[in-house]
Design a protein around this motif. Sequence first.
Motif, mmCIF file in Angstrom:
data_model
loop_
_atom_site.group_PDB
_atom_site.id
_atom_site.type_symbol
_atom_site.label_atom_id
_atom_site.label_comp_id
_atom_site.label_asym_id
_atom_site.label_seq_id
_atom_site.Cartn_x
_atom_site.Cartn_y
_atom_site.Cartn_z
ATOM 1 N N PHE A 69 0.822 -1.209 0.000
ATOM 2 C CA PHE A 69 0.000 0.000 0.000
ATOM 3 C C PHE A 69 0.855 1.258 0.000
ATOM 4 O O PHE A 69 0.454 2.289 -0.540
ATOM 5 N N SER A 70 2.052 1.163 0.587
ATOM 6 C CA SER A 70 2.898 2.353 0.679
ATOM 7 C C SER A 70 3.606 2.676 -0.638
ATOM 8 O O SER A 70 4.232 3.715 -0.762
ATOM 9 N N SER A 118 -2.831 8.302 -1.155
ATOM 10 C CA SER A 118 -4.137 8.736 -0.661
ATOM 11 C C SER A 118 -5.086 7.551 -0.484
ATOM 12 O O SER A 118 -6.132 7.690 0.140
ATOM 13 N N CYS A 119 -4.710 6.391 -1.005
ATOM 14 C CA CYS A 119 -5.554 5.189 -0.869
ATOM 15 C C CYS A 119 -5.215 4.366 0.371
ATOM 16 O O CYS A 119 -5.889 3.373 0.642
ATOM 17 N N ALA A 120 -4.176 4.726 1.091
ATOM 18 C CA ALA A 120 -3.799 3.980 2.302
ATOM 19 C C ALA A 120 -4.923 4.083 3.321
ATOM 20 O O ALA A 120 -5.573 5.121 3.444
ATOM 21 N N ASN A 121 -5.155 2.986 4.048
ATOM 22 C CA ASN A 121 -6.196 3.026 5.070
ATOM 23 C C ASN A 121 -5.671 2.492 6.393
ATOM 24 O O ASN A 121 -4.569 1.945 6.477
ATOM 25 N N VAL A 122 -6.472 2.642 7.414
ATOM 26 C CA VAL A 122 -6.090 2.279 8.776
ATOM 27 C C VAL A 122 -5.745 0.796 8.877
ATOM 28 O O VAL A 122 -4.774 0.423 9.538
ATOM 29 N N ARG A 153 11.949 3.204 3.715
ATOM 30 C CA ARG A 153 11.844 4.286 2.718
ATOM 31 C C ARG A 153 10.379 4.522 2.350
ATOM 32 O O ARG A 153 9.922 5.655 2.232
ATOM 33 N N GLN A 154 9.635 3.438 2.172
ATOM 34 C CA GLN A 154 8.220 3.549 1.819
ATOM 35 C C GLN A 154 7.442 4.229 2.936
ATOM 36 O O GLN A 154 6.605 5.105 2.680
ATOM 37 N N ILE A 155 7.720 3.833 4.164
ATOM 38 C CA ILE A 155 7.018 4.415 5.315
ATOM 39 C C ILE A 155 7.391 5.885 5.462
ATOM 40 O O ILE A 155 6.548 6.718 5.794
ATOM 41 N N GLY A 156 8.639 6.220 5.181
ATOM 42 C CA GLY A 156 9.067 7.624 5.214
ATOM 43 C C GLY A 156 8.284 8.464 4.222
ATOM 44 O O GLY A 156 7.845 9.578 4.544
ATOM 45 N N ASN A 157 8.082 7.938 3.022
ATOM 46 C CA ASN A 157 7.296 8.657 2.015
ATOM 47 C C ASN A 157 5.860 8.855 2.481
ATOM 48 O O ASN A 157 5.261 9.916 2.280
ATOM 49 N N LEU A 158 5.298 7.823 3.096
ATOM 50 C CA LEU A 158 3.926 7.916 3.587
ATOM 51 C C LEU A 158 3.814 8.924 4.728
ATOM 52 O O LEU A 158 2.862 9.699 4.792
ATOM 53 N N LEU A 159 4.798 8.956 5.601
ATOM 54 C CA LEU A 159 4.803 9.940 6.692
ATOM 55 C C LEU A 159 4.843 11.364 6.137
ATOM 56 O O LEU A 159 4.121 12.242 6.615
ATOM 57 N N GLU A 160 5.681 11.599 5.149
ATOM 58 C CA GLU A 160 5.755 12.922 4.532
ATOM 59 C C GLU A 160 4.414 13.319 3.919
ATOM 60 O O GLU A 160 3.968 14.458 4.069
#
Length: 100
Positions: free
Chosen positions: A33-34, A39-43, A70-77
């Motif tokens: 998902f990342s 914008s499609c990521a969900n809980v 790296r993927q999680i970093g992009n999602l956090l940003e």
Amino acid sequence: MCAQKLLLVLIEFDLTKISEILQPKTISHCFRFSLCDLSCANVNDVELCVALASAPEMDPKLLSQLKVVRQIGNLLEFEHAKNMEDFLKLMLGLCKALLL
């Protein structure tokens, strides 16, 4: 998406053990998902990743090979830029799981 939510429920109710699903292909799919439209990521996606990353059986080398951080970093940003406060708390939980 429904399969990931079902997997999360099975893990939460101890009907499936994380050690049973620790295959590179499965873990890659859970963190996929990342890589997509953020914008499609969900809980449920994030909660499943937290469960996987915080499991004692999880091999950090596998997460490293999948470039999860790296993927999680992009999602956090992305979440910070969109001011998604509720999602940020979940993501920080995932970051904590990855650090420990």
